[in-house]
Design a protein around this motif. Structure first.
Motif, mmCIF file in Angstrom:
data_model
loop_
_atom_site.group_PDB
_atom_site.id
_atom_site.type_symbol
_atom_site.label_atom_id
_atom_site.label_comp_id
_atom_site.label_asym_id
_atom_site.label_seq_id
_atom_site.Cartn_x
_atom_site.Cartn_y
_atom_site.Cartn_z
ATOM 1 N N THR A 57 0.822 -1.209 0.000
ATOM 2 C CA THR A 57 0.000 0.000 0.000
ATOM 3 C C THR A 57 0.854 1.256 0.000
ATOM 4 O OG1 THR A 57 -1.758 -1.158 1.166
ATOM 5 C CG2 THR A 57 -1.821 1.240 1.241
ATOM 6 N N PHE A 58 0.451 2.229 -0.817
ATOM 7 C CA PHE A 58 1.138 3.506 -0.927
ATOM 8 C C PHE A 58 0.111 4.622 -0.861
ATOM 9 C CE2 PHE A 58 3.882 0.460 -2.841
ATOM 10 C CZ PHE A 58 5.167 0.903 -2.579
ATOM 11 N N PHE A 59 0.560 5.799 -0.493
ATOM 12 C CA PHE A 59 -0.271 7.001 -0.503
ATOM 13 C C PHE A 59 0.297 7.945 -1.554
ATOM 14 C CE2 PHE A 59 -2.893 6.532 3.265
ATOM 15 C CZ PHE A 59 -2.226 5.541 3.954
ATOM 16 N N MET A 60 -0.594 8.631 -2.260
ATOM 17 C CA MET A 60 -0.194 9.647 -3.235
ATOM 18 C C MET A 60 -1.186 10.785 -3.185
ATOM 19 S SD MET A 60 0.833 7.834 -6.797
ATOM 20 C CE MET A 60 2.306 6.860 -6.962
ATOM 21 N N ARG A 61 -0.711 11.993 -3.444
ATOM 22 C CA ARG A 61 -1.577 13.158 -3.600
ATOM 23 C C ARG A 61 -1.936 13.308 -5.065
ATOM 24 N NH1 ARG A 61 -3.743 15.403 0.780
ATOM 25 N NH2 ARG A 61 -2.292 15.435 2.489
ATOM 26 N N VAL A 62 -3.137 13.760 -5.340
ATOM 27 C CA VAL A 62 -3.596 13.999 -6.705
ATOM 28 C C VAL A 62 -3.130 15.387 -7.139
ATOM 29 C CG1 VAL A 62 -5.636 14.275 -8.181
ATOM 30 C CG2 VAL A 62 -5.600 12.518 -6.393
ATOM 31 N N SER A 63 -2.648 15.448 -8.357
ATOM 32 C CA SER A 63 -2.280 16.722 -8.964
ATOM 33 C C SER A 63 -3.068 16.855 -10.264
ATOM 34 C CB SER A 63 -0.777 16.756 -9.245
ATOM 35 O OG SER A 63 -0.428 17.940 -9.917
ATOM 36 N N GLY A 64 -3.976 17.815 -10.321
ATOM 37 C CA GLY A 64 -4.800 18.005 -11.511
ATOM 38 C C GLY A 64 -6.226 17.545 -11.299
ATOM 39 N N ASP A 65 -7.071 17.835 -12.288
ATOM 40 C CA ASP A 65 -8.506 17.555 -12.174
ATOM 41 C C ASP A 65 -9.044 16.633 -13.260
ATOM 42 O OD1 ASP A 65 -9.105 18.995 -9.832
ATOM 43 O OD2 ASP A 65 -9.073 20.872 -10.940
ATOM 44 N N ALA A 66 -8.203 15.796 -13.864
ATOM 45 C CA ALA A 66 -8.660 14.912 -14.943
ATOM 46 C C ALA A 66 -9.688 13.885 -14.468
ATOM 47 C CB ALA A 66 -7.475 14.202 -15.597
ATOM 48 N N MET A 67 -9.763 13.640 -13.150
ATOM 49 C CA MET A 67 -10.712 12.657 -12.619
ATOM 50 C C MET A 67 -11.831 13.310 -11.814
ATOM 51 S SD MET A 67 -9.771 9.848 -13.901
ATOM 52 C CE MET A 67 -10.687 8.641 -12.963
ATOM 53 N N LEU A 102 -3.394 9.119 -13.148
ATOM 54 C CA LEU A 102 -4.601 8.597 -12.517
ATOM 55 C C LEU A 102 -5.720 8.529 -13.547
ATOM 56 C CD1 LEU A 102 -5.961 7.812 -9.792
ATOM 57 C CD2 LEU A 102 -6.627 10.221 -9.598
ATOM 58 N N ARG A 103 -6.288 7.327 -13.739
ATOM 59 C CA ARG A 103 -7.353 7.139 -14.724
ATOM 60 C C ARG A 103 -8.237 5.961 -14.318
ATOM 61 N NH1 ARG A 103 -5.542 11.447 -16.109
ATOM 62 N NH2 ARG A 103 -4.996 12.104 -18.215
ATOM 63 N N ARG A 104 -9.366 5.813 -15.015
ATOM 64 C CA ARG A 104 -10.240 4.649 -14.832
ATOM 65 C C ARG A 104 -9.905 3.644 -15.923
ATOM 66 N NH1 ARG A 104 -14.282 3.506 -11.745
ATOM 67 N NH2 ARG A 104 -14.603 5.649 -11.079
ATOM 68 N N LEU A 105 -9.803 2.384 -15.531
ATOM 69 C CA LEU A 105 -9.513 1.304 -16.473
ATOM 70 C C LEU A 105 -10.798 0.927 -17.198
ATOM 71 C CD1 LEU A 105 -7.274 -0.640 -17.421
ATOM 72 C CD2 LEU A 105 -7.971 -2.180 -15.582
ATOM 73 N N ALA A 106 -10.739 0.880 -18.539
ATOM 74 C CA ALA A 106 -11.931 0.578 -19.337
ATOM 75 C C ALA A 106 -11.584 -0.408 -20.440
ATOM 76 C CB ALA A 106 -12.486 1.858 -19.955
ATOM 77 N N LEU A 114 -7.030 3.556 -20.549
ATOM 78 C CA LEU A 114 -7.067 4.419 -19.373
ATOM 79 C C LEU A 114 -7.853 5.668 -19.759
ATOM 80 C CD1 LEU A 114 -3.351 3.975 -18.389
ATOM 81 C CD2 LEU A 114 -5.329 2.939 -17.269
ATOM 82 N N VAL A 115 -8.958 5.909 -19.033
ATOM 83 C CA VAL A 115 -9.890 6.960 -19.423
ATOM 84 C C VAL A 115 -10.043 7.964 -18.287
ATOM 85 C CG1 VAL A 115 -12.251 7.412 -20.194
ATOM 86 C CG2 VAL A 115 -11.109 5.279 -20.865
ATOM 87 N N ALA A 116 -9.897 9.248 -18.616
ATOM 88 C CA ALA A 116 -10.132 10.316 -17.650
ATOM 89 C C ALA A 116 -11.619 10.617 -17.591
ATOM 90 C CB ALA A 116 -9.353 11.567 -18.056
ATOM 91 N N SER A 117 -12.065 11.231 -16.492
ATOM 92 C CA SER A 117 -13.490 11.534 -16.367
ATOM 93 C C SER A 117 -13.782 13.013 -16.524
ATOM 94 C CB SER A 117 -14.007 11.032 -15.016
ATOM 95 O OG SER A 117 -13.376 11.717 -13.957
ATOM 96 N N ASP A 118 -12.793 13.801 -16.988
ATOM 97 C CA ASP A 118 -13.034 15.228 -17.151
ATOM 98 C C ASP A 118 -13.638 15.582 -18.498
ATOM 99 O OD1 ASP A 118 -10.877 14.862 -18.840
ATOM 100 O OD2 ASP A 118 -9.631 16.411 -17.920
ATOM 101 N N GLY A 119 -13.717 14.614 -19.410
ATOM 102 C CA GLY A 119 -14.321 14.855 -20.711
ATOM 103 C C GLY A 119 -13.415 15.525 -21.723
ATOM 104 N N THR A 120 -12.196 15.879 -21.326
ATOM 105 C CA THR A 120 -11.294 16.547 -22.269
ATOM 106 C C THR A 120 -9.984 15.795 -22.485
ATOM 107 O OG1 THR A 120 -10.292 17.921 -20.542
ATOM 108 C CG2 THR A 120 -12.227 18.818 -21.678
ATOM 109 N N SER A 121 -9.527 15.043 -21.498
ATOM 110 C CA SER A 121 -8.259 14.319 -21.633
ATOM 111 C C SER A 121 -8.447 13.099 -22.523
ATOM 112 C CB SER A 121 -7.737 13.881 -20.266
ATOM 113 O OG SER A 121 -7.504 14.994 -19.438
#
Length: 160
Positions: A57-67, A102-106, A114-121
């Motif tokens: 297990t690891f911890f990471m901070r999110v950078s950006g709003d793609a998700m 960071l993305r959703r696997l599809a 790997l798909v972003a949920s922001d609609g632009t990436s």
């Protein structure tokens, strides 16, 4: 899952102090309100609740709003387990062009993306064990996000 060298050191586990927090006896209703009881069930250890497999297990901070479409935004704290078998629909951390992503696997056709949920990436193809495609457009899985800690208004992260 393809094994990549860890990019961050493992957190200390030997003799790590338990993080005990109060746990209410009642669940909070997200639908119709229910009468609140002023009882405390006991204490929970967040290490036990959030980290089922400490060595992977690891911890990471999110950078950006793609998700952001998934409610994961800049500054959120992720709990990532590298031992979880990734499946379509899961939020994952991948390595793309030498950086974490960071993305959703599809599943699309016979391939994984790997798909972003922001609609632009743009979506990225997930490569197999052979590595990234010749054009460098592919990515490799690194781990599966099992929790996301999202700071709400009035409760800023200690980091900021």
């Amino acid at each position: 899952m393809r094994s990549l060298p860890p990019q961050v050191p493992l957190p200390p586990r030997q003799g790590a102090a338990a993080l005990l927090c109060l746990l209410a006896t009642e669940a909070v209703s997200a639908g119709f309100p229910s009468p609140a009881d002023d009882y405390v069930e006991g204490r929970i250890d967040l290490n036990v609740e959030l980290i089922p497999r400490p060595l992977s297990t690891f911890f990471m901070r999110v950078s950006g709003d793609a998700m952001r479409g998934d409610g994961i935004v800049d500054g959120d704290l992720l709990v990532i387990d590298r031992s979880v078998d990734p499946r379509p629909g899961m939020v994952v951390v991948a390595v793309h062009a030498g950086a974490f992503l960071l993305r959703r696997l599809a599943r699309r056709g016979t391939g994984l993306w790997l798909v972003a949920s922001d609609g632009t990436s743009p979506p990225l193809v997930l490569t197999g064990d052979e590595g990234s495609g010749a054009d460098g457009s592919g990515a490799d899985l690194w781990g599966v996000v099992i929790h996301a800690v999202h700071h709400l208004a009035g409760a800023p992260s200690r980091r900021r």
